[in-house]
Every structure is written in C-alpha cells, then in structure tokens.
Scaffold this active site. Structure first.
Site, PDB file in Angstrom:
ATOM      1  N   HIS B  62      32.459  75.726   3.282  1.00  0.00           N
ATOM      2  CA  HIS B  62      32.301  74.695   4.306  1.00  0.00           C
ATOM      3  C   HIS B  62      31.644  75.227   5.580  1.00  0.00           C
ATOM      4  CE1 HIS B  62      35.613  72.650   1.836  1.00  0.00           C
ATOM      5  NE2 HIS B  62      34.469  72.100   1.556  1.00  0.00           N
ATOM      6  N   ASP B 155      26.162  68.404   0.001  1.00  0.00           N
ATOM      7  CA  ASP B 155      27.354  69.082  -0.517  1.00  0.00           C
ATOM      8  C   ASP B 155      27.699  68.419  -1.840  1.00  0.00           C
ATOM      9  OD1 ASP B 155      29.806  70.136  -1.092  1.00  0.00           O
ATOM     10  OD2 ASP B 155      30.812  69.362   0.699  1.00  0.00           O
ATOM     11  N   SER B 156      26.961  68.789  -2.866  1.00  0.00           N
ATOM     12  CA  SER B 156      27.060  68.103  -4.152  1.00  0.00           C
ATOM     13  C   SER B 156      27.788  68.959  -5.180  1.00  0.00           C
ATOM     14  CB  SER B 156      25.657  67.811  -4.672  1.00  0.00           C
ATOM     15  OG  SER B 156      25.023  69.030  -5.019  1.00  0.00           O
ATOM     16  N   PRO B 162      27.067  62.902 -11.857  1.00  0.00           N
ATOM     17  CA  PRO B 162      26.586  62.044 -10.778  1.00  0.00           C
ATOM     18  C   PRO B 162      25.650  62.745  -9.801  1.00  0.00           C
ATOM     19  CG  PRO B 162      28.925  62.546 -10.500  1.00  0.00           C
ATOM     20  CD  PRO B 162      28.533  63.045 -11.852  1.00  0.00           C
TER      21      PRO B 162
END
Lengths: 275, 275
Positions: B62, B155-156, B162
């Site tokens: 993060h 941020d995948s 998806p």
C-alpha cells in the site's frame, strides 16, 4: 503420484515445491543433506531442512555476497570464504581478476562433494588454480590466520547446528584480526520479517568491533520472506563512498554498479533494526 | 487438527500458511473471495485463490503503490484508485494533506464490505470525508472522466478474471486521457521471476503512450517470489528527478525519502525486462 517438498520457514508458514526426483538424502557428520530436483527452481540443496541454493535463483545470493565487498575494497587480492561449500561465492569471487587467491573453508566435505556432482553450474570453479579448498572448521582457520585476508565472506547456514558459532561476537573479533589493516568482511544475516532479532544482534556486535558497519538486502525467492540481508564490517573503506561510475560491468544477473549503493537503502522497518 | 492454506503461485511452487480460522468463503458476482486468519501473517484476503493482502505485510504494497507517485507529482489534489477495495492504498493517499479528493472505483462491492468488517486496520479510512467510494467498473469510470485526475493508481488483482482488461494497452490509453496534463499513473505489475513476460508487455505498452516510463520494486513476503514490481507512466514529472531532501517523512514502515529513487534501481535481470 506428485511429490512436494515443503519447508516450514517458521512454525506456521512455509514454501512448497513440486519435485521431479530426490538425488541425495543423507545424514553427514554435521547435518542432514538433501539434494532434490524441483520443477520450478531446478536442483536444490537443502541442509537441515532449509533451502541453501537452487539453480534458478542461486545467482542472487552468490553475486550479492561477493561483489559489494570486492568492489568496496580497492585492491582485494586474498579472499576467504567461510562455508559456501557449493562453490557459488567462489565462482563470483573469481570474476575479479585482481584476486590472486580465494580460500574456501567448509566444515562439511559432503557439501562440496555433492555440489560438484549435482550442481556443476555452481561448483564448477572449485578446481580453479586460484582456489584453495580446505575442509575444516572456519572458526579455527580464522584463529590461525592473523592479518592475512583483504576480504572475508561468511556464507553460512542459519545460526543453528554447525553454523551457530559463526554468529557469535567472538567470531567477528576473530575475523577482524584475520583481516589486513583495510580489510572488509560480509556475512549473510537472514531476513527482517522472521529474524529481526538476529539482524539487530549482529549489527550491534559488528558495530562494536568494526569502524564501519553497513547492511544491505537482496531478493531471493526461495529464502524466507524473499528478502535477505547481508551485514558488512569494514576497517577503512565505506561501500557508500565508492564511485559507482568506476565499477566495471561484470557478467552478472543481479548485481550492477548502479545497484551497489541502492542495495544499502533499506525499507524503514529494516533500517530501524540497524540503528 | 491443523489447517493449512496453500497457494500455488505457479504450477509447481507455492506458499503454505497455518490458519486459525476461516472467516469468509464466498463466490461473489466477480470472483472467489476468502478471508482467513493465519498464524504468521494475521488476517488474509484471498481472491480467486491468490493472496491479496495480509495484516502483517500489507504496509509494503500500500505504501509503495501510493507514495512514489504522490511524491513525484508536485501538487496532487485529485487521486483515483482503480481496484483496491480493501482500502489500503486510500489510507496511504490520505497521508498527503494536499490531496483534496481520493476516488476509489472497485468493481466488487463485497471486497469493500468484508474488508471493512474484517480488516479495519486497512479499510478504516474508506469513510473519510475526502474519500468517494464507487462500486463500478474502473475501465468505464476512466472512460467517462477525461482530464480529471492528477494521479491514478491501479491496484488490481492479477491479469486473469475481472482484472484482465486492466492490463490492456487500451486501458493505459484511457488512463492517459483521464489524467491532467502533468498526470502520473502507477500500476502493480507482478513479479519478475514467474511473470517476466507481463512486465515486458506492460512496459512496452506504457512506453508507447507516456513520455516517461519507470519501473520500481518492493519486497512483499506473501506475493510470489517476494519481489513485486510497479510500473509508472508519467506525462511530465520524472520520479528520478525528484529532490529527495525535499520529501517529508511520513508515518510509514517501508517507504522513506531515501528509498524513493533507490526503489527504481533494479536487479540486472529485471532491468533487462524494461529495455
């Protein structure tokens, strides 16, 4: 049937690798030695249940033990490797043409024997004429060789079993005395996620003995947490004062002149362990 | 009875973690969602069988998504996070007082719901007044917001399921258009040991669209190989031209001003993927 090797890196976390074949499983005089062939990382040497090296990622550890110290010392001629019986560090040391003699002192001759047989990509330089291989206790060798080496590298297993004395303050004092007046030493010092205490302890000990103490890190996928630290103690030369533009490009896959100083820039939580 | 969660990171290699408890196991409209409590890493969010975040090591990912871009842009006010429903990137973005509005566009509302419930340390800032949470397709949001954002962070999950469209060249073109004239975007781009092709492909695509393309890396123990890369595309500002002495010290555990440029210095075999 699928066979998987699982190493518990802590009591509750580990890695698991699918294996093609078990090549060696033997209790030596010093430790449990397993050589397996894994699908993802190729052949893998395991000592006392801990991955020591694999064909796919060995270059990181071996380059990062050898080159930062050898490019910090202006003229390293005599180099000692304590442990490192797989020969990978020696292979990297020999990439430095100025090194006249590289001595390997490995306590367990079986590590050398099986590495030569099953890991020739790594051990292939152990027969080089600039190399002297001694099967003996590194602690004793250090004690018997005062003021002898320009650079000493400690390529040990974890601080359990035969390598435990190599993480004691007395060992670092012996290394200090075995080094010449501007000598440098480097040791692998485990990972900051599960072994923060060890990094702190070594750092404190080395700082009490060497004027310059530095810690750097590298990414090794098969080692716990994927991040490995190395602690350097130096009598005179500071790795952070090296002029990177003067470092020649070697044939490497991890170390570069550009990485020389960057490897010493640690994440905050690791930096805090070295204060 | 001991329960262990094992993630096969490749067909033949994985990690395994002892678990205390399974909190959620559910098929959402988009993916398989599991929330487990592990002994070593604490609570862990798993999507489609891949670790997304854990309490113990979440700070690395993060912080390293958010701060390099936000400290490269001189005055980021409007920030978009695509994906990132756990809220960790948003928490880091809010550490920058100049950010007036942080928009989160997450396709799967269940990720947000369960992160708020079980990962409050991570998701705790999603209710902040500077944050707008939108449950929608990031691709569509980008398309509908031209010239809007200073910084966009992707941020995948991995490029399967998806998130697959988020690794296409057309998506990067859309991001370019959704950024203001001096905007910056950053995306997680997997690891160089098992997904070298992906890093190369993204790098080529981003280079065709953005004048400045840079790749940096960080150590994340629960992600494959322990080394994660991030690719940054910038219209004007170069992260390597930032004056590190002007970066303020935030409350962080990984990122530091000292690490800002060092994170971009890659091992040789990774550097080669970006050429």
């Amino acid at each position: 049937m699928e066979l998987w090797y699982t190493e518990k890196q802590t009591e509750s976390f580990g890695i698991t690798a699918k294996i093609r074949e078990t090549l060696v499983t033997e209790q030596t005089d010093f430790q449990k030695l397993d050589m397996i062939d894994t699908e993802e990382f190729g052949r893998m040497l395991v000592l006392d249940g801990m991955v020591m090296t694999t064909i796919k990622d060995e270059f990181v550890y071996h380059e990062m033990v050898a080159h930062p110290a050898l490019f910090t010392h202006p003229n390293p001629k005599h180099v000692l490797v304590v442990g490192g019986g797989d020969g990978g560090v020696i292979r990297e040391v020999l990439k430095h043409p100025g090194v006249e003699k590289a001595v390997l002192v490995e306590i367990d001759g079986k590590v050398i024997e099986y590495s030569k047989k099953f890991l020739p990509e790594i051990a292939g330089q152990l027969e080089n004429s600039r190399v002297e291989v001694i099967v003996n206790d590194g602690f004793m060798h250090i004690h018997d060789h005062k003021n002898t080496y320009d650079v000493i590298m400690v390529d040990s297993t974890e601080p359990v079993g035969p390598a435990a004395p190599l993480f004691e303050r007395g060992f670092y004092q012996g290394i200090f005395e075995a080094l010449k007046e501007d000598g440098i030493f480097v040791a692998q010092t485990d990972n900051p996620w599960f072994k923060a205490d060890l990094i702190q302890k070594v750092n404190r000990d080395v700082k009490e003995i060497f004027p310059i103490t530095r810690v750097y890190a590298a990414n090794i996928p098969t080692y716990p947490s994927g991040m490995w630290t190395f602690t350097m103690g130096s009598k005179k030369h500071d790795p952070l004062q090296v002029d990177e533009t003067q470092i020649p490009e070697l044939e490497t896959k991890y170390y570069t002149p550009r990485l020389h100083k960057a490897a010493f820039v640690l994440p905050k939580f690791v930096e805090d362990l070295t204060k």
